[in-house]
Design a protein around this motif. Structure first.
Motif, short mmCIF file in Angstrom:
data_model
loop_
_atom_site.label_atom_id
_atom_site.label_comp_id
_atom_site.label_asym_id
_atom_site.label_seq_id
_atom_site.Cartn_x
_atom_site.Cartn_y
_atom_site.Cartn_z
N LEU A 23 25.05 68.25 59.40
CA LEU A 23 24.81 67.88 60.79
C LEU A 23 23.46 67.19 60.90
N LEU A 24 23.48 65.97 61.42
CA LEU A 24 22.24 65.25 61.66
C LEU A 24 22.04 65.17 63.17
N ALA A 25 21.15 66.00 63.69
CA ALA A 25 20.94 66.04 65.14
C ALA A 25 19.47 66.31 65.40
N GLU A 26 19.19 67.29 66.28
CA GLU A 26 17.80 67.63 66.54
C GLU A 26 17.12 67.98 65.21
N GLY A 27 15.90 67.59 65.04
CA GLY A 27 15.18 67.91 63.81
C GLY A 27 15.16 66.73 62.86
#
Ligand SMILES: Nc1ncnc2c1ncn2[C@@H]1O[C@H](COP(=O)(O)OP(=O)(O)O)[C@@H](O)[C@H]1O
Ligand SMILES: [Mg+2]
Length: 279
Positions: free
Chosen positions: A239-243
């Protein structure tokens, strides 16, 4: 230790009303900690080989949104059965008709334009929770079905243009696009469209390059490749999201019975929203 065989106590939330401004529970990470994503003001693209878990994640996201009294569901599913169980609580459900898909996307584009006109008149830049304006969650299962498989070239082109406009401009107007595709390569969706999706999920891929096409080039080299996910680990993804750094997670999974149960609660909530004197 893999994230699949680890047991943890998970936070249980009651199946009551929620807000689309709240984080959505996607599953757990390798330590068994909850993985939550706030989709408001964002768009998400998930990719991966057939059977890797793409539609299941869409169902989990829809399950959250169905319980949000401030979210409307607009669902596009060329296969019909992937998202079909949500039909009783969806404002819009489009199956295998490109004509209908285009009609609905044009409608959504007009709604977006109206919202921007209203925001402009109010001297504002984006809608907020206290506006009381419903957010529209537009979920498209298998972009490629509408963008390269059915319909004429002109219809496919119009579909891509409409989706691009909604993904590019929808966020501040409260329109969230969540889409799945097996491989977001340039022949399926133009890179210019793919890159507009801020959040990405890569389920199992057969090559590093496919994984990079979903997450964006360079991550496989850094050790974040969906090729490393075993075929039997369905629902495990990056998952590439917040952060800003990919995080390995195991997606939650809703069975048909779970979905029917959520639909029943969501129907009641939608028929009698909290605060409604009829409730
Ligand atoms: N998070 C998950 N946990 C457990 N099993 C899953 C999960 N996601 C998917 N599966 C299993 O894999 C199958 C295929 O998943 P699906 O989401 O339909 O894949 P895709 O849309 O990528 O083709 C599901 O029917 C289910 O049996
Ligand atoms: Mg699928």
């Amino acid at each position: 230790m893999t994230i699949l065989n680890r047991r943890r106590t998970r936070r249980n939330r009651p199946a009551g009303p929620r807000s689309i401004y709240d984080p959505i529970s996607f599953g757990i990470d390798e330590n068994g900690d909850p993985v939550e994503v706030t989709l408001m003001y964002r768009n998400l693209l998930d990719g991966g080989e057939p059977g890797s878990g793409k539609s299941s994640l869409l169902n989990t996201i829809i399950g959250h949104a169905a319980l949000c009294t401030d979210a409307r569901l607009w669902l596009f599913d060329g296969k019909i059965v992937e998202l079909g169980l949500w039909r009783p609580v969806a404002d819009v459900f489009v199956g295998n008709s490109i004509g209908l898909a285009l009609d609905r996307l044009r409608e959504l584009q007009s709604e977006m334009d109206i919202r921007y006109t209203q925001l402009d008149a109010a001297g504002r830049r984006k809608i907020v929770q206290t506006d009381g304006l419903d957010v529209i969650l537009c979920v498209i299962d298998e972009l490629a079905y509408y963008s390269v498989t059915i319909g004429t070239k002109d219809e496919q082109e119009e579909f891509r243009t409409l989706v691009r406009d909604l993904v590019a401009r929808g966020r501040a107007a409260g329109i969230i696009v969540v889409a799945a595709t097996q491989r977001p390569s340039a022949d399926i969706i133009p890179t210019s469209l793919r890159d507009l999706f801020g959040y990405r999920v890569a389920f199992r891929c057969t090559t590093d390059s496919s994984s990079d096409i979903i997450l964006s080039v360079g991550w496989a080299k850094e050790g974040f490749s969906a090729k490393d996910i075993r075929p039997e680990d369905r629902g495990v993804g990056w998952l590439l999201a917040e952060g800003g750094i990919p995080r390995r997670f195991k997606a939650a999974y809703l069975t048909d019975a779970h979905i029917r149960a959520v639909v029943n609660v969501a129907r009641r909530l939608r028929d009698n929203p909290p605060g409604d004197p009829a409730a």
